[in-house]
Each structure stands twice: as structure tokens, then as C-alpha cells.
Scaffold this motif. Structure first.
Motif, PDB file in Angstrom:
ATOM      1  N   GLN A 164      47.362  37.808  35.483  1.00  0.00           N
ATOM      2  CA  GLN A 164      47.040  37.120  37.408  1.00  0.00           C
ATOM      3  C   GLN A 164      46.021  36.575  36.978  1.00  0.00           C
ATOM      4  OE1 GLN A 164      49.990  37.410  39.587  1.00  0.00           O
ATOM      5  NE2 GLN A 164      48.042  36.515  41.001  1.00  0.00           N
ATOM      6  N   ALA A 165      44.840  37.172  36.768  1.00  0.00           N
ATOM      7  CA  ALA A 165      43.228  36.350  37.116  1.00  0.00           C
ATOM      8  C   ALA A 165      43.707  34.714  36.464  1.00  0.00           C
ATOM      9  CB  ALA A 165      42.684  36.722  35.765  1.00  0.00           C
ATOM     10  N   ASN A 166      44.718  34.963  35.583  1.00  0.00           N
ATOM     11  CA  ASN A 166      44.567  32.963  34.591  1.00  0.00           C
ATOM     12  C   ASN A 166      46.082  32.834  36.204  1.00  0.00           C
ATOM     13  OD1 ASN A 166      44.009  33.532  32.691  1.00  0.00           O
ATOM     14  ND2 ASN A 166      45.397  33.569  31.191  1.00  0.00           N
ATOM     15  N   SER A 222      41.762  41.236  36.140  1.00  0.00           N
ATOM     16  CA  SER A 222      43.348  40.914  35.862  1.00  0.00           C
ATOM     17  C   SER A 222      43.390  41.836  37.265  1.00  0.00           C
ATOM     18  CB  SER A 222      43.897  40.199  34.825  1.00  0.00           C
ATOM     19  OG  SER A 222      44.622  39.444  35.698  1.00  0.00           O
ATOM     20  N   SER A 223      44.318  41.398  38.172  1.00  0.00           N
ATOM     21  CA  SER A 223      44.764  41.994  39.136  1.00  0.00           C
ATOM     22  C   SER A 223      46.607  42.559  38.329  1.00  0.00           C
ATOM     23  CB  SER A 223      44.779  42.110  40.255  1.00  0.00           C
ATOM     24  OG  SER A 223      45.085  41.150  41.112  1.00  0.00           O
ATOM     25  N   LEU A 224      46.673  43.372  39.602  1.00  0.00           N
ATOM     26  CA  LEU A 224      48.331  43.748  39.632  1.00  0.00           C
ATOM     27  C   LEU A 224      49.297  43.517  41.025  1.00  0.00           C
ATOM     28  CD1 LEU A 224      49.005  46.354  36.546  1.00  0.00           C
ATOM     29  CD2 LEU A 224      48.963  43.763  36.554  1.00  0.00           C
ATOM     30  N   PRO A 225      49.915  43.551  41.173  1.00  0.00           N
ATOM     31  CA  PRO A 225      50.526  43.252  42.540  1.00  0.00           C
ATOM     32  C   PRO A 225      51.139  44.871  42.561  1.00  0.00           C
ATOM     33  CG  PRO A 225      52.092  42.439  41.756  1.00  0.00           C
ATOM     34  CD  PRO A 225      51.090  42.386  40.857  1.00  0.00           C
ATOM     35  N   LEU A 226      50.133  46.315  42.938  1.00  0.00           N
ATOM     36  CA  LEU A 226      50.648  47.051  43.187  1.00  0.00           C
ATOM     37  C   LEU A 226      50.614  47.386  44.736  1.00  0.00           C
ATOM     38  CD1 LEU A 226      48.483  49.134  40.275  1.00  0.00           C
ATOM     39  CD2 LEU A 226      51.038  48.328  40.105  1.00  0.00           C
ATOM     40  N   THR A 227      51.888  48.348  44.810  1.00  0.00           N
ATOM     41  CA  THR A 227      51.689  49.046  46.410  1.00  0.00           C
ATOM     42  C   THR A 227      51.272  50.697  46.946  1.00  0.00           C
ATOM     43  OG1 THR A 227      53.466  50.430  46.150  1.00  0.00           O
ATOM     44  CG2 THR A 227      53.962  47.923  46.270  1.00  0.00           C
ATOM     45  N   ASP A 256      35.686  36.089  40.974  1.00  0.00           N
ATOM     46  CA  ASP A 256      36.738  35.334  42.129  1.00  0.00           C
ATOM     47  C   ASP A 256      37.255  34.451  41.334  1.00  0.00           C
ATOM     48  OD1 ASP A 256      37.745  33.565  43.553  1.00  0.00           O
ATOM     49  OD2 ASP A 256      36.462  34.312  45.443  1.00  0.00           O
ATOM     50  N   ASN A 257      38.564  34.699  40.194  1.00  0.00           N
ATOM     51  CA  ASN A 257      38.915  34.383  40.175  1.00  0.00           C
ATOM     52  C   ASN A 257      39.500  32.364  40.455  1.00  0.00           C
ATOM     53  OD1 ASN A 257      38.876  35.087  36.920  1.00  0.00           O
ATOM     54  ND2 ASN A 257      40.096  36.991  37.907  1.00  0.00           N
ATOM     55  N   ALA A 258      39.793  32.537  41.261  1.00  0.00           N
ATOM     56  CA  ALA A 258      40.405  31.931  41.919  1.00  0.00           C
ATOM     57  C   ALA A 258      39.282  30.233  41.831  1.00  0.00           C
ATOM     58  CB  ALA A 258      40.871  31.631  43.291  1.00  0.00           C
ATOM     59  N   ALA A 259      38.085  31.010  42.847  1.00  0.00           N
ATOM     60  CA  ALA A 259      36.595  30.360  43.315  1.00  0.00           C
ATOM     61  C   ALA A 259      36.222  29.153  41.667  1.00  0.00           C
ATOM     62  CB  ALA A 259      35.761  31.167  43.073  1.00  0.00           C
ATOM     63  N   MET A 260      36.401  30.358  40.568  1.00  0.00           N
ATOM     64  CA  MET A 260      36.342  29.682  38.933  1.00  0.00           C
ATOM     65  C   MET A 260      36.732  28.679  38.190  1.00  0.00           C
ATOM     66  SD  MET A 260      35.634  33.638  36.874  1.00  0.00           S
ATOM     67  CE  MET A 260      34.768  32.918  35.152  1.00  0.00           C
ATOM     68  N   GLY A 261      38.378  28.864  38.767  1.00  0.00           N
ATOM     69  CA  GLY A 261      38.770  27.592  38.350  1.00  0.00           C
ATOM     70  C   GLY A 261      38.545  26.498  39.009  1.00  0.00           C
ATOM     71  N   LYS A 262      38.252  26.377  41.108  1.00  0.00           N
ATOM     72  CA  LYS A 262      37.982  25.479  41.440  1.00  0.00           C
ATOM     73  C   LYS A 262      36.128  24.043  41.093  1.00  0.00           C
ATOM     74  CE  LYS A 262      39.964  26.715  46.020  1.00  0.00           C
ATOM     75  NZ  LYS A 262      39.385  27.303  47.302  1.00  0.00           N
ATOM     76  N   LYS A 263      35.481  25.655  40.555  1.00  0.00           N
ATOM     77  CA  LYS A 263      34.076  24.625  39.452  1.00  0.00           C
ATOM     78  C   LYS A 263      34.317  24.797  38.494  1.00  0.00           C
ATOM     79  CE  LYS A 263      29.557  25.099  39.516  1.00  0.00           C
ATOM     80  NZ  LYS A 263      28.669  24.737  40.568  1.00  0.00           N
TER      81      LYS A 263
END
Length: 307
Positions: free
Chosen positions: A171-173, A125-130, A139-146
Motif C-alpha cells: 500500500q505504501a508504494n 505500509s498499511s492495510l485496509p483493515l475494518t 507520509d508516503n503520498a507526501a514522499m511521492g510528491k517530494k
């Protein structure tokens, strides 16, 4: 004369001691300076996943002379306490960090302000680091779609669906939820963290439920089996695999956590040892149901030999 002799003996002793130390380091794979020291700091939401992830990391560490410190957060620490842990690990000699933490604004802000010079690889899971960091995850979004497509293929046209996101700070969720929403759209009856957050009326109206992490899945499975619901979800625990085999869980999307752990530490090591470019890598996932539960590669991933 005696004084000169004692100095000579002392000097000889020091030289011999240094030779012994560096000879030992050489014959054990490298000099003392060759040892890379890293810390792995993980959220506690899925201890079974982290056991397999750690096994992958330890495999790479043994191959490459890496000293690894593991910290599994209890989930009850304040942001101040979490930052103290991060700083302590760096002060104790960690040259880089493998990180999995919830996306909380104040925590992210402090990491950006105080750890931008530290090599960090985020895992799962990621963090919005600068500042630039490695990211090793599916690819968590792709997992959600699948997951949504799998449910949709088995549902009646008039059916609506319930979503249990689990830890909404991860963030992954959130990415998985976005993927689910793209496919199911207005057919989503509710989104809740766990079944406890769902009204009785909405629960009764939905036959098929999706969970986006194991925290939500384990909370849902007991209630679902009592009410005859069908579950579809993301993640692996012994309990979820058991109910997959029993038919309460209809399908699971699962990553190879050993590979993810191995790859995360490999990515950090390359940056620290060889000044390699910061890398991100997408870890593949598999769709498992009762029909392919015990096939070769699926069985290895679902039933890892954790030491």
C-alpha cells in the motif's frame, strides 16, 4: 507424626520455591505477569531496512520488559500459510502484533475476519483493515510528491519520466505513486515494477527514472548506469547509497528506520500495558543527495551501526 512432618516440609518447600521465583521476577524488573509478549511479522522485501527497524524495536523492548518474536516472511508463502503464521503467533502467546504485509484482498479479508480482537500496529505500509489499528509510517503520498518535485526541478521542460513502483501489492508504494502522479501527471512515460517490464523504446526515451522502493531501485541501478540514466528514489540499502555517492543515483528519500521500529513497538506496548488509545504517528523523512550525504544526521541514518 512423621506423616504430618513430611507434609509440613513439603508445604514449606513449595512456599520457599514460590518466594524465590517471585523475588527473582521482582529484582529483575517486575513480576512474571509484567512481561509483555508481542510478535513482529514483516514482508521480506527489504532485509536491510528490517535490520535497522528491529534494532529500534529491541532497544525499546530492553527498556520495558517485552518479549519479542520476529518472523520475516520469505515472500513465497501462500495466503493460507501467512494466516497460519499469524494465528500461530497469537496461539503461542503474542498479545499484539507489529505487522508489515502486502495488501492482498484475500489476506486482508481473513485478517479482518479472524484477528479483529488482536492488537495490531502496522509499520511502514498499511492495510485496509475494518478494525482500529495503529499505523507508524512516513507520509508516503507526501514522499511521492517530494520525489517528483525534486526530479521536476532538475529536468528540462520537454522531458518525460519513467516510474518503477517495485512491489505494487504494498500500500505504501501505491500511495507514493499517487503522490508522483499528482505532480508529474501526463509527463509520466511509463509505470512498471522493474526495468524488465519496460519496452526498449520507452526506456530509451526517458533520461530520468524514479523508483518507489528499494526492490525497484536495486533492479534499476545496474541497467541505469550502463545507459547513462539518472535515478531518484525512495529507500536505503548499501548498494543504493554507494551509487548515490557515485552519482548514478541523484537523490534518495529516506526514513529513520530505527525511530520507526522504536515508535511502533512503543505504540503497541502502550496499548497492551496501559490500555492507551490506538495511536498512529507519522515518521519524518530526509532528502539526501551527494552534497549532504555525509552531514551529521544524514550520515547516521544512511550508515546505521547495525549489530
Amino acid at each position: 507424626m512423621k506423616k504430618k512432618l513430611s507434609h509440613a516440609v513439603l508445604l514449606t518447600g513449595i512456599i520457599l520455591f514460590c518466594l524465590i521465583i517471585f523475588s527473582y521476577a521482582y529484582w529483575n524488573g517486575g513480576t512474571i505477569e509484567d512481561i509483555v509478549r508481542v510478535s513482529v511479522i514483516l514482508d521480506s522485501q527489504n532485509s536491510q531496512q528490517w535490520k535497522v527497524l528491529r534494532q529500534g524495536m529491541e532497544s525499546f523492548a530492553k527498556e520495558n520488559e517485552i518479549e519479542v518474536s520476529y518472523v520475516i516472511l520469505a515472500g513465497e508463502e501462500s495466503i493460507k500459510e501467512q494466516m497460519e503464521i499469524l494465528h500461530r503467533e497469537v496461539q503461542n502467546g503474542a498479545e499484539g502484533i507489529v505487522l508489515n504485509l502486502p495488501n492482498k484482498g484475500a489476506l486482508v479479508k481473513q485478517i479482518n475476519e479472524t484477528l479483529s480482537q488482536t492488537r495490531i500496529v502496522m509499520v511502514d505500509s498499511s492495510l485496509p483493515l475494518t478494525f482500529d489499528c495503529g499505523y507508524i509510517a512516513p507520509d508516503n503520498a507526501a514522499m511521492g510528491k517530494k520525489l517528483a518535485e525534486t526530479v521536476l526541478s532538475e529536468a528540462r521542460e520537454e522531458e518525460n519520466f519513467g516510474i518503477m513502483i517495485g512491489n505494487s501489492d504494498m500500500q505504501a508504494n501505491q500511495e507514493r505513486l499517487q503522490g508522483v502522479k499528482e505532480i508529474l501527471g501526463e509527463r509520466i512515460a511509463f509505470v512498471a515494477s522493474t526495468p524488465d517490464g519496460v519496452s526498449k523504446e520507452l526506456w530509451q526515451k526517458t533520461q530520468r527514472l524514479l523508483f518507489l522502493d528499494v526492490q525497484a531501485g536495486e533492479a534499476a541501478v545496474d541497467k541505469a548506469k550502463e545507459d547513462g540514466k539518472l535515478l531518484y528514489g525512495i529507500g536505503r540499502t548499501e548498494k543504493l547509497v554507494y551509487y548515490l555517492d557515485k552519482g548514478i543515483v541523484d537523490a534518495l528519500l529516506v526514513t529513520d528506520d530505527f525511530v520507526m521500529g522504536y515508535t511502533a513497538l512503543q505504540s503497541l506496548y502502550r496499548q497492551l500495558r496501559y490500555y492507551a488509545a490506538i495511536e498512529s504517528e507519522t515518521i519524518p523523512y530526509i532528502l539526501v543527495d551527494r552534497e549532504n550525504l555525509y552531514t551529521g544526521e544524514n550520515e547516521r541514518i544512511l550508515f546505521p551501526a547495525v549489530q
